[in-house]
Enzyme design. Structure first.
Site, PDB file in Angstrom:
ATOM      1  N   CYS A 132     -47.183  -4.475  33.394  1.00 39.84           N
ATOM      2  CA  CYS A 132     -47.547  -3.052  33.730  1.00 39.84           C
ATOM      3  C   CYS A 132     -46.470  -2.192  33.428  1.00 39.84           C
ATOM      4  O   CYS A 132     -45.353  -2.159  33.871  1.00 39.84           O
ATOM      5  CB  CYS A 132     -48.010  -3.130  35.154  1.00 39.84           C
ATOM      6  N   LYS A 167     -50.834 -12.188  32.091  1.00 43.65           N
ATOM      7  CA  LYS A 167     -50.992 -10.936  31.015  1.00 43.65           C
ATOM      8  C   LYS A 167     -49.905 -10.414  30.486  1.00 43.65           C
ATOM      9  O   LYS A 167     -48.878 -10.123  31.328  1.00 43.65           O
ATOM     10  CB  LYS A 167     -51.458  -9.690  32.061  1.00 43.65           C
ATOM     11  N   THR A 195     -51.336  -2.600  28.059  1.00 40.43           N
ATOM     12  CA  THR A 195     -51.410  -1.304  27.644  1.00 40.43           C
ATOM     13  C   THR A 195     -50.021  -1.302  26.829  1.00 40.43           C
ATOM     14  O   THR A 195     -48.916  -1.922  26.862  1.00 40.43           O
ATOM     15  CB  THR A 195     -51.313  -0.226  28.567  1.00 40.43           C
ATOM     16  N   GLY A 267     -62.053  -3.032  28.990  1.00 44.14           N
ATOM     17  CA  GLY A 267     -61.510  -2.427  29.867  1.00 44.14           C
ATOM     18  C   GLY A 267     -61.713  -1.062  29.815  1.00 44.14           C
ATOM     19  O   GLY A 267     -62.709  -0.362  30.213  1.00 44.14           O
TER      20      GLY A 267
END
Length: 310
Positions: A132, A167, A195, A267
Site C-alpha cells: 500500500c 499483493k 497501485t 477494482g
C-alpha cells in the site's frame, strides 16, 4: 457446444469463475449487494483489515486523473475484532470465497491479524497487503524489499494454515525478485499489481490535491504496466497469479489471463460501474462461446506460446 467452464482454482481456493472484486474498491462486499448479485462472483477480496481500527488519512483523499484515480484512503477500517464479530457473519450466507486483505505497520501486526482469522468459518484465504503506497509506516515499505517482504510472509505462514495470496507493489526495480522471495517464504499465490505511486497538484490552490500529498494510482491508465508485470512474473516463475490493474471489460481480463493470471480482480471499475464484475464474467463466457473454447483454463498463459495451464 456445451456451456463453457469458467471455474478455476487458485491457492487451493475454488472459484466458480475467475472474476473477483478487488480489495479497496468493493468495501466488504455487502455495500454492493443492492447493485450486483454477490453469488455470481468468483470471490471477493474485502477491504484491508488491521490489528486496530484505523481512521485513515485526512481528506481530501481521492482525486480523479485521466483514465484513473489517485487515492490516499490510508487503510481506514474497523479493525480485526469488529470484522470478525460483525462483518464476517454477514458475509457467510453468500456463496463465494471471502478472501481477507490484511495489513499492518509491523511484522507482529500482520501475524496478529492472520492468527485472529485462522480457522474461522467463512474465511477462504488471506491477501497479504505489503504494497500500500499511502500509509506512512509499513505497507509498501515491506513490499519494495525482497527480504522484508519474505519476513512478513514467513511470520504469517507460521500462524495460519489459510491460503496466502501476497499483493505486490509495482513500485520496485525488479518485481520478479520480490515475487520469488515471498513464494519461497510460504505464499501460495500472488496478487498483481497494487497501485502506482502518484501525485496531482491543484493548480488553483497551488497545493497538492491530496492531503497525503501522494497516493496510489489505479484504473485503466495502469493496465499496460500491470499486464507487463504479470507477464514477467509468470514467465520467470510459473506461479499462480490474480491479475489486477485497470480491468473494466472482459477483454481487459483476457489480457491478464493470457499473460499468465489464473484469476483477475476488478477494482476501480466498480466505482464508475457497480456491475462491472458481473459484466466481465458475462463477457468472458461470450468470448469462450465465440471462440469455441470449452474451458477458461486453456487461455492461462497462452500468449507465451503455451496451451494454457491446468
Amino acid at each position: 457446444m456445451a456451456k463453457p467452464s469458467l471455474s478455476v482454482e487458485i491457492a487451493g481456493i475454488k472459484m466458480k469463475n475467475p472474476v473477483a472484486a478487488a480489495s479497496g474498491t468493493f468495501g466488504f462486499g455487502l455495500e454492493y449487494a443492492p447493485f450486483v448479485d454477490l453469488n455470481r462472483l468468483g470471490a471477493v477480496f474485502v477491504k484491508g483489515i488491521t490489528r486496530y481500527p484505523q481512521p485513515g488519512n485526512p481528506p481530501p483523499r481521492l482525486v480523479e486523473t485521466p483514465a484513473g484515480v489517485l487515492n490516499a484512503i490510508g487503510l481506514q477500517n474497523p479493525g480485526v475484532e469488529k470484522f470478525v464479530q460483525e462483518i464476517l457473519p454477514a458475509l457467510r450466507p453468500y456463496d463465494l470465497p471471502v478472501i481477507v486483505n490484511i495489513a499492518g505497520t509491523t511484522v507482529d501486526d500482520y501475524a496478529f491479524v492472520a492468527a485472529s482469522l485462522d480457522g474461522l468459518p467463512g474465511v477462504a484465504g488471506l491477501e497479504i497487503n505489503i504494497s500500500c503506497p499511502n500509509v506512512r509506516h509499513g505497507g509498501m515499505a515491506f513490499g519494495v524489499d525482497p527480504a522484508s517482504a519474505a519476513l512478513v510472509v514467513g511470520a504469517v505462514r507460521e500462524v495460519t494454515g489459510l491460503p496466502l495470496i501476497v499483493k505486490l507493489t509495482p513500485n520496485v526495480t525488479d518485481i520478479v525478485a520480490v515475487a520469488g522471495a515471498v513464494m519461497e517464504a510460504g505464499a501460495d499465490a500472488l496478487s498483481m499489481i497494487n497501485t502506482l505511486l502518484g501525485m496531482s497538484i491543484d493548480v488553483r490552490r497551488r497545493r497538492p490535491a491530496l492531503a497525503n500529498i501522494t497516493g496510489g494510482l489505479s484504473g485503466p491508465a495502469i493496465r499496460p504496466v500491470a499486464v507487463r508485470a504479470v507477464w514477467e512474473v509468470y514467465r520467470a516463475l510459473k506461479v499462480p497469479i490474480v491479475g489486477m490493474g485497470g480491468i473494466a471489460t472482459a477483454q481487459d481480463a483476457l489480457e491478464f489471463i493470457m499473460a499468465g493470471a489464473t484469476a483477475v480482480a476488478v477494482g476501480t471499475a466498480n466505482l464508475f460501474n457497480p456491475r462491472a464484475t458481473v459484466e466481465v464474467i458475462e463477457g468472458l463466457e461470450r468470448f469462450l462461446v465465440e471462440e469455441g473454447i470449452g474451458d477458461i483454463r486453456e487461455l492461462i498463459g497462452v500468449a507465451h506460446g503455451e496451451r494454457g495451464a491446468r
